[in-house]
Write a protein that holds these residues in place. Structure first.
Motif, short mmCIF file in Angstrom:
data_model
loop_
_atom_site.label_atom_id
_atom_site.label_comp_id
_atom_site.label_asym_id
_atom_site.label_seq_id
_atom_site.Cartn_x
_atom_site.Cartn_y
_atom_site.Cartn_z
N GLU A 86 0.78 -1.09 -0.02
CA GLU A 86 0.15 -0.04 0.02
C GLU A 86 0.95 1.24 -0.05
N ARG A 87 0.69 2.23 -0.95
CA ARG A 87 1.32 3.24 -0.99
C ARG A 87 0.30 4.51 -1.38
N ASP A 88 0.85 5.87 -1.06
CA ASP A 88 0.12 7.04 -1.51
C ASP A 88 0.88 7.27 -2.86
N VAL A 89 0.48 6.41 -3.96
CA VAL A 89 1.26 6.81 -5.34
C VAL A 89 1.24 8.12 -5.75
N LEU A 90 0.02 8.69 -5.50
CA LEU A 90 0.13 10.36 -6.11
C LEU A 90 0.92 11.33 -5.52
N ARG A 91 1.31 10.97 -4.25
CA ARG A 91 2.15 11.94 -3.54
C ARG A 91 3.58 11.56 -3.93
N SER A 149 18.63 -2.75 -10.12
CA SER A 149 18.45 -1.43 -10.75
C SER A 149 17.27 -1.17 -11.66
N ALA A 150 16.84 -2.27 -12.55
CA ALA A 150 15.87 -1.74 -13.23
C ALA A 150 14.45 -1.79 -12.40
N VAL A 151 14.30 -2.66 -11.47
CA VAL A 151 13.30 -2.76 -10.48
C VAL A 151 13.09 -1.49 -9.85
N VAL A 152 14.07 -0.92 -9.15
CA VAL A 152 13.99 0.29 -8.66
C VAL A 152 13.64 1.66 -9.65
N ALA A 153 14.20 1.63 -11.00
CA ALA A 153 14.01 2.59 -12.01
C ALA A 153 12.59 2.43 -12.24
N VAL A 154 12.02 1.53 -12.53
CA VAL A 154 10.60 1.03 -12.60
C VAL A 154 9.50 1.76 -11.86
N LEU A 155 9.91 1.34 -10.49
CA LEU A 155 9.36 1.91 -9.34
C LEU A 155 9.28 3.27 -9.23
N GLN A 156 10.31 4.00 -9.37
CA GLN A 156 10.29 5.53 -9.37
C GLN A 156 9.76 6.19 -10.63
N GLY A 157 10.11 5.46 -11.88
CA GLY A 157 9.30 5.88 -12.89
C GLY A 157 7.82 5.61 -12.80
N GLY A 158 7.43 4.64 -12.39
CA GLY A 158 5.77 4.49 -12.05
C GLY A 158 5.16 5.78 -11.25
N TYR A 159 6.12 6.23 -10.07
CA TYR A 159 5.57 7.22 -9.23
C TYR A 159 5.50 8.39 -10.23
N VAL A 160 6.29 8.74 -11.24
CA VAL A 160 6.33 9.98 -12.03
C VAL A 160 5.20 9.93 -12.88
N LEU A 161 4.98 8.58 -13.70
CA LEU A 161 3.87 8.65 -14.64
C LEU A 161 2.62 8.79 -13.84
N ALA A 162 2.28 8.19 -12.92
CA ALA A 162 1.25 8.21 -12.10
C ALA A 162 0.96 9.90 -11.60
N ARG A 163 1.85 10.43 -11.11
CA ARG A 163 1.76 11.78 -10.72
C ARG A 163 1.64 12.83 -11.82
N ALA A 164 2.04 12.45 -13.17
CA ALA A 164 1.94 13.19 -14.37
C ALA A 164 0.36 13.25 -14.94
N GLY A 166 -2.05 12.04 -12.73
CA GLY A 166 -2.97 12.31 -11.78
C GLY A 166 -3.97 11.39 -11.57
N ASP A 167 -3.43 9.92 -11.80
CA ASP A 167 -3.96 8.77 -11.52
C ASP A 167 -2.90 7.65 -11.22
N SER A 168 -3.39 6.72 -10.29
CA SER A 168 -2.42 5.69 -9.97
C SER A 168 -2.36 4.54 -10.92
N ALA A 169 -3.23 4.41 -12.14
CA ALA A 169 -3.00 3.20 -12.79
C ALA A 169 -1.66 3.15 -13.73
N PRO A 170 -0.99 4.25 -13.96
CA PRO A 170 0.16 4.05 -14.76
C PRO A 170 1.35 3.26 -13.59
N PHE A 171 1.15 3.64 -12.44
CA PHE A 171 2.04 3.21 -11.45
C PHE A 171 1.77 1.76 -11.58
N ARG A 172 0.28 1.18 -11.16
CA ARG A 172 0.38 -0.05 -10.89
C ARG A 172 0.58 -0.74 -12.32
#
Length: 190
Positions: A86-91, A149-164, A166-172
């Motif tokens: 569980e995360r607050d993805v949009l933050r 490294s790829a896993v961490v990059a995808v995780l961080q990139g997922g946050y960026v995509l979700a924030r851009a 305004g929806d958590s779907a790209p993170f998921r």
């Protein structure tokens, strides 16, 4: 909560919300409900307080990750538990947000705990992947370090995509995608 704790927690929240420049001593004091004298009694100034806040954020991220990465199950189950928690993805990720703050990155003392946390996370995930490879859960050709490294990059990139978006779907979707790639390296052996 003690005065120093209130100051650290308030600074953590403000750094996450506003960044270093937007986190003024006055805003910290207002959020913590303390006066200027109390702040400077416990901390030398904003940089000292920010460092305590960044370190606390880093410690909490590591502790949360460690519980899941050291938990029961196969290497893929443990990595899945970490990625799907569980995360607050949009933050966004509080450490990832600090890494994007030019003022934090320009200060070697503030940068160090951010850098160390990402180094630790990549290393910890690499360790879990290497363990899975050694147990025969993952294919022998899997490179644990580059995959971590790829896993961490995808995780961080997922946050960026979700924030851009305004929806958590790209993170998921990003997390599901990296988990599918990892699953392709799973063997038939448990």
């Amino acid at each position: 909560m003690s005065t120093p704790e209130r100051l650290i927690e308030s600074t953590r929240e403000l750094l996450w919300e506003r960044g270093y420049v937007g986190t003024s001593p006055r805003a910290i004091q207002q959020r913590a409900g303390v006066g200027q004298g109390s702040m400077y009694h416990h901390f030398a100034g904003k940089p000292d307080l920010a460092l305590a806040a960044v370190r606390r954020t880093a410690e909490e991220l590591r502790a949360t990750a460690e519980v899941l990465l050291a938990g029961p199950g196969t290497s893929l189950e443990r990595i899945s538990a970490y990625l799907l928690r569980e995360r607050d993805v949009l933050r966004g990720c509080p450490i990832g947000r600090l890494a994007q703050d030019p003022d934090v990155m320009a200060d070697p003392a503030l940068r160090r705990p951010v850098e160390e946390t990402f180094d630790w996370l990549r290393g910890r995930i690499a360790g879990v992947l290497a363990e899975g490879r050694e147990r025969g859960e993952l294919s022998p050709g899997l490179d644990a370090a580059t995959t971590a490294s790829a896993v961490v990059a995808v995780l961080q990139g997922g946050y960026v995509l979700a924030r851009a978006a305004g929806d958590s779907a790209p993170f998921r979707q990003a997390v599901e995608g990296v988990l599918a790639l990892l699953a392709a390296h799973a063997t038939d052996r448990p």
